[in-house]
Scaffold this active site. Sequence first.
Site, PDB file in Angstrom:
ATOM      1  N   LYS A  67     -21.092 -65.387 -46.381  1.00 57.56           N
ATOM      2  CA  LYS A  67     -20.215 -64.638 -45.479  1.00 57.56           C
ATOM      3  C   LYS A  67     -18.781 -65.141 -45.632  1.00 57.56           C
ATOM      4  O   LYS A  67     -18.480 -66.283 -45.316  1.00 57.56           O
ATOM      5  CB  LYS A  67     -20.642 -64.826 -44.023  1.00 57.56           C
ATOM      6  CG  LYS A  67     -19.860 -63.891 -43.095  1.00 57.56           C
ATOM      7  CD  LYS A  67     -19.980 -64.281 -41.645  1.00 57.56           C
ATOM      8  CE  LYS A  67     -18.762 -64.977 -41.121  1.00 57.56           C
ATOM      9  NZ  LYS A  67     -17.508 -64.241 -41.216  1.00 57.56           N
ATOM     10  N   GLY A  90     -14.610 -74.566 -42.492  1.00 57.91           N
ATOM     11  CA  GLY A  90     -13.928 -73.894 -41.387  1.00 57.91           C
ATOM     12  C   GLY A  90     -13.492 -74.904 -40.356  1.00 57.91           C
ATOM     13  O   GLY A  90     -13.332 -76.092 -40.659  1.00 57.91           O
ATOM     14  N   THR A 107     -16.261 -74.902 -34.806  1.00 57.53           N
ATOM     15  CA  THR A 107     -17.325 -74.058 -35.372  1.00 57.53           C
ATOM     16  C   THR A 107     -18.349 -74.930 -36.092  1.00 57.53           C
ATOM     17  O   THR A 107     -19.553 -74.700 -35.996  1.00 57.53           O
ATOM     18  CB  THR A 107     -16.743 -73.023 -36.379  1.00 57.53           C
ATOM     19  OG1 THR A 107     -15.549 -72.490 -35.850  1.00 57.53           O
ATOM     20  CG2 THR A 107     -17.719 -71.908 -36.661  1.00 57.53           C
ATOM     21  N   GLU A 159     -17.176 -78.848 -44.235  1.00 60.95           N
ATOM     22  CA  GLU A 159     -15.783 -79.169 -44.614  1.00 60.95           C
ATOM     23  C   GLU A 159     -14.915 -78.636 -43.495  1.00 60.95           C
ATOM     24  O   GLU A 159     -14.782 -77.417 -43.342  1.00 60.95           O
ATOM     25  CB  GLU A 159     -15.412 -78.473 -45.927  1.00 60.95           C
ATOM     26  CG  GLU A 159     -16.247 -78.855 -47.131  1.00 60.95           C
ATOM     27  CD  GLU A 159     -15.985 -80.266 -47.596  1.00 60.95           C
ATOM     28  OE1 GLU A 159     -15.035 -80.901 -47.098  1.00 60.95           O
ATOM     29  OE2 GLU A 159     -16.747 -80.748 -48.453  1.00 60.95           O
ATOM     30  N   CYS A 214      -5.973 -76.735 -45.648  1.00 64.92           N
ATOM     31  CA  CYS A 214      -6.549 -77.856 -44.905  1.00 64.92           C
ATOM     32  C   CYS A 214      -5.962 -79.187 -45.386  1.00 64.92           C
ATOM     33  O   CYS A 214      -6.014 -80.181 -44.676  1.00 64.92           O
ATOM     34  CB  CYS A 214      -8.064 -77.852 -45.036  1.00 64.92           C
ATOM     35  SG  CYS A 214      -8.602 -77.808 -46.757  1.00 64.92           S
ATOM     36  N   GLU A 216      -5.032 -80.057 -34.645  1.00 66.78           N
ATOM     37  CA  GLU A 216      -4.689 -79.278 -35.842  1.00 66.78           C
ATOM     38  C   GLU A 216      -3.938 -78.009 -35.443  1.00 66.78           C
ATOM     39  O   GLU A 216      -4.400 -77.259 -34.580  1.00 66.78           O
ATOM     40  CB  GLU A 216      -5.972 -78.900 -36.589  1.00 66.78           C
ATOM     41  CG  GLU A 216      -5.681 -78.242 -37.924  1.00 66.78           C
ATOM     42  CD  GLU A 216      -6.948 -77.811 -38.667  1.00 66.78           C
ATOM     43  OE1 GLU A 216      -7.845 -77.252 -38.014  1.00 66.78           O
ATOM     44  OE2 GLU A 216      -7.021 -78.020 -39.881  1.00 66.78           O
TER      45      GLU A 216
HETATM   46  P1  NDP Z   1     -13.518 -70.863 -38.356  1.00 62.63           P
HETATM   47  O1  NDP Z   1     -14.305 -72.082 -38.057  1.00 62.63           O
HETATM   48  O2  NDP Z   1     -13.048 -70.042 -37.229  1.00 62.63           O
HETATM   49  O3  NDP Z   1     -14.326 -69.897 -39.312  1.00 62.63           O
HETATM   50  C1  NDP Z   1     -14.861 -70.284 -40.561  1.00 62.63           C
HETATM   51  C2  NDP Z   1     -15.995 -69.343 -40.934  1.00 62.63           C
HETATM   52  O4  NDP Z   1     -17.064 -69.506 -40.013  1.00 62.63           O
HETATM   53  C3  NDP Z   1     -15.597 -67.869 -40.850  1.00 62.63           C
HETATM   54  O5  NDP Z   1     -16.274 -67.147 -41.857  1.00 62.63           O
HETATM   55  C4  NDP Z   1     -16.094 -67.499 -39.483  1.00 62.63           C
HETATM   56  O6  NDP Z   1     -16.296 -66.123 -39.331  1.00 62.63           O
HETATM   57  C5  NDP Z   1     -17.395 -68.265 -39.432  1.00 62.63           C
HETATM   58  N1  NDP Z   1     -17.924 -68.493 -38.092  1.00 62.63           N
HETATM   59  C6  NDP Z   1     -17.275 -68.439 -36.904  1.00 62.63           C
HETATM   60  N2  NDP Z   1     -18.138 -68.687 -35.875  1.00 62.63           N
HETATM   61  C7  NDP Z   1     -19.360 -68.907 -36.436  1.00 62.63           C
HETATM   62  C8  NDP Z   1     -20.658 -69.221 -35.919  1.00 62.63           C
HETATM   63  N3  NDP Z   1     -20.880 -69.334 -34.602  1.00 62.63           N
HETATM   64  N4  NDP Z   1     -21.690 -69.390 -36.774  1.00 62.63           N
HETATM   65  C9  NDP Z   1     -21.474 -69.290 -38.108  1.00 62.63           C
HETATM   66  N5  NDP Z   1     -20.288 -68.962 -38.660  1.00 62.63           N
HETATM   67  C10 NDP Z   1     -19.233 -68.790 -37.841  1.00 62.63           C
HETATM   68  O7  NDP Z   1     -12.309 -71.365 -39.265  1.00 62.63           O
HETATM   69  P2  NDP Z   1     -11.087 -70.484 -39.781  1.00 62.63           P
HETATM   70  O8  NDP Z   1     -11.586 -69.312 -40.535  1.00 62.63           O
HETATM   71  O9  NDP Z   1     -10.140 -70.287 -38.651  1.00 62.63           O
HETATM   72  O10 NDP Z   1     -10.432 -71.473 -40.873  1.00 62.63           O
HETATM   73  C11 NDP Z   1      -9.501 -72.438 -40.576  1.00 62.63           C
HETATM   74  C12 NDP Z   1     -10.143 -73.805 -40.450  1.00 62.63           C
HETATM   75  O11 NDP Z   1     -10.803 -74.153 -41.653  1.00 62.63           O
HETATM   76  C13 NDP Z   1      -9.129 -74.906 -40.212  1.00 62.63           C
HETATM   77  O12 NDP Z   1      -9.603 -75.767 -39.210  1.00 62.63           O
HETATM   78  C14 NDP Z   1      -9.083 -75.634 -41.542  1.00 62.63           C
HETATM   79  O13 NDP Z   1      -8.692 -76.984 -41.457  1.00 62.63           O
HETATM   80  C15 NDP Z   1     -10.482 -75.497 -42.001  1.00 62.63           C
HETATM   81  N6  NDP Z   1     -10.559 -75.682 -43.448  1.00 62.63           N
HETATM   82  C16 NDP Z   1     -11.148 -76.823 -43.937  1.00 62.63           C
HETATM   83  C17 NDP Z   1     -11.189 -77.055 -45.293  1.00 62.63           C
HETATM   84  C18 NDP Z   1     -11.842 -78.267 -45.854  1.00 62.63           C
HETATM   85  O14 NDP Z   1     -12.102 -78.270 -47.043  1.00 62.63           O
HETATM   86  N7  NDP Z   1     -12.130 -79.291 -45.080  1.00 62.63           N
HETATM   87  C19 NDP Z   1     -10.593 -76.109 -46.251  1.00 62.63           C
HETATM   88  C20 NDP Z   1     -10.013 -74.952 -45.623  1.00 62.63           C
HETATM   89  C21 NDP Z   1     -10.001 -74.755 -44.271  1.00 62.63           C
HETATM   90  P3  NDP Z   1     -15.129 -65.202 -38.669  1.00 62.63           P
HETATM   91  O15 NDP Z   1     -13.930 -65.362 -39.518  1.00 62.63           O
HETATM   92  O16 NDP Z   1     -15.701 -63.867 -38.719  1.00 62.63           O
HETATM   93  O17 NDP Z   1     -14.937 -65.737 -37.273  1.00 62.63           O
END
Ligand code: NDP
Length: 481
Positions: A173, A226, A230, A248, A282, A384
């Site tokens: 997804k 993400g 989450t 991550e 990130c 963050e």
């Molecule tokens: P989110 O945690 O909001 O979302 C990440 C993914 O998880 C999306 O596809 C989202 O779907 C999905 N998701 C949301 N809720 C659920 C759930 N209950 N169960 C399963 N999946 C779910 O993060 P963001 O998209 O806002 O991304 C930004 C974040 O990602 C920042 O905190 C950043 O630091 C982190 N990040 C970390 C990296 C690393 O390598 N450590 C690299 C890049 C980013 P939907 O979009 O539909 O809500």
Amino acid sequence: MEKIRNYINGELVEPISKAYIDNVDPSRGKVYSLIPDSDERDVELAVAAAKAAFKEWSNTPKEKRARILQRISFLIEENLDKLALIESVDNGKPLHLAKTVDIPRAAANFNFYATGILHYSAHAHSMEDTAINYTLRQPVGVAGCISPWNLPLYLFTWKIAPALASGCTVVAKPSEVTPMTAYLLSEICITAGLPKGVLNIVHGLGPKVGNAIVSSKDVPLISFTGGTKTGAHIASVAAPMFKKLSLELGGKNPNIIFADCDYEKMLSTTMHSSFSNQGQICLCGSRIFVERSIYEKFKTDFVERAKKLTVGPPTNADTKVGAVVSKSHMEKILSYVELAQQEGGKVLCGGKRKIVEGEFKDGFYIEPTIIEGLAYDCRTNQEEIFGPVVTIMPFDKEEEVLMMANSTMYGLASTVWTQDITKATRVANEIHAGIVWINCWLLRDLRTPFGGVKSSGVGREGGFEAFDFFTEPKNVCIKIK
Ligand code: NDP
């Protein structure tokens, strides 16, 4: 208006509900396509397809799997211009960044893991003349891969490519905020001849689609990138089911700048590490600690350069800072600038929404923002923000800066600037982070393990560690006497 479709069992299909969500172009603030509002029923179909395809895919010779994945890599390269344009419309990032970083890296992910799997080997241990133990590494099964919006295709493929190379089948997804390049990837997979059911992409909301993937009893492994909140939720669902889990998560990365650094190199790299992709990487440094003797000079030069960065439409050649990804994200970033001021911070530049003229007037643009005068432990310096907002702080001693750098709950990345290699190495040893860059930023050999410590995540992706993650070791002991 274009309707994105799910990719299930080798076909592009509508969601069962026939319901769609708006997909907004953040540079214009306008809806430009529709995303399937999928639910558990679509995930069930995808998991069933992945489960059915597993036996054949996991038994397909590695060379054949590698050839198909390399074909996907070539097709990404061939479609670079189209993919880059779509990614920049979907995400708001400058087109040149999508062209030079995101899309080439997505192609590299497939090529790296396609070739890597051919050289991945397991161990054998001989117990003198009593027995031989060997370790079989077998693909885990159906992998659930969930990725965020900031580097859409780059992070999506970073999970999918090693999973497929290892012999897993996948239900994935992408973020519902930036689904378009994942949709094009499904078309590419069909063209490349990826067998049906091997990769399934279900679009939709995290709490519905993401949650259904994480909760499925037929998905024994979750690779998630993400936000930390989450990630905590996902861990709470997956842990009681004893799933293999890689998380991550977020970061609040420190840049430590000593007075004896190569000043010009440091300054230009710090511009990138602060404002690339509108600060939505990130790995961006968001807390900049500068040794007091050069603090005032750094402040003047950094602010002067930040003011010169062109903020504007992603497709303009001179744009350095594009749109942030959504209206709600823009509001979140601006609320942190307000918080910083309440906490006693002084905004040295930026801090506001920028209105771009013409057809882009409703886009979500924020001026590069530099704030000083904050305590290292205030909320602005601990939470963050994930936007083009950085804080700068002076320091006097190495121990003091290490204490401040290590004070957050995060531990993803960090940067150290000094010409003194002994000091750089000593500081690198003491920083709580999965990555330390010395006199550089964002350079990475794909063979190295990638991930964070503390609330920035658990597990390591990247390199051969990714193959370890997507396979299960089975030790076989043969008695020879
Ligand atoms: P989110 O945690 O909001 O979302 C990440 C993914 O998880 C999306 O596809 C989202 O779907 C999905 N998701 C949301 N809720 C659920 C759930 N209950 N169960 C399963 N999946 C779910 O993060 P963001 O998209 O806002 O991304 C930004 C974040 O990602 C920042 O905190 C950043 O630091 C982190 N990040 C970390 C990296 C690393 O390598 N450590 C690299 C890049 C980013 P939907 O979009 O539909 O809500």
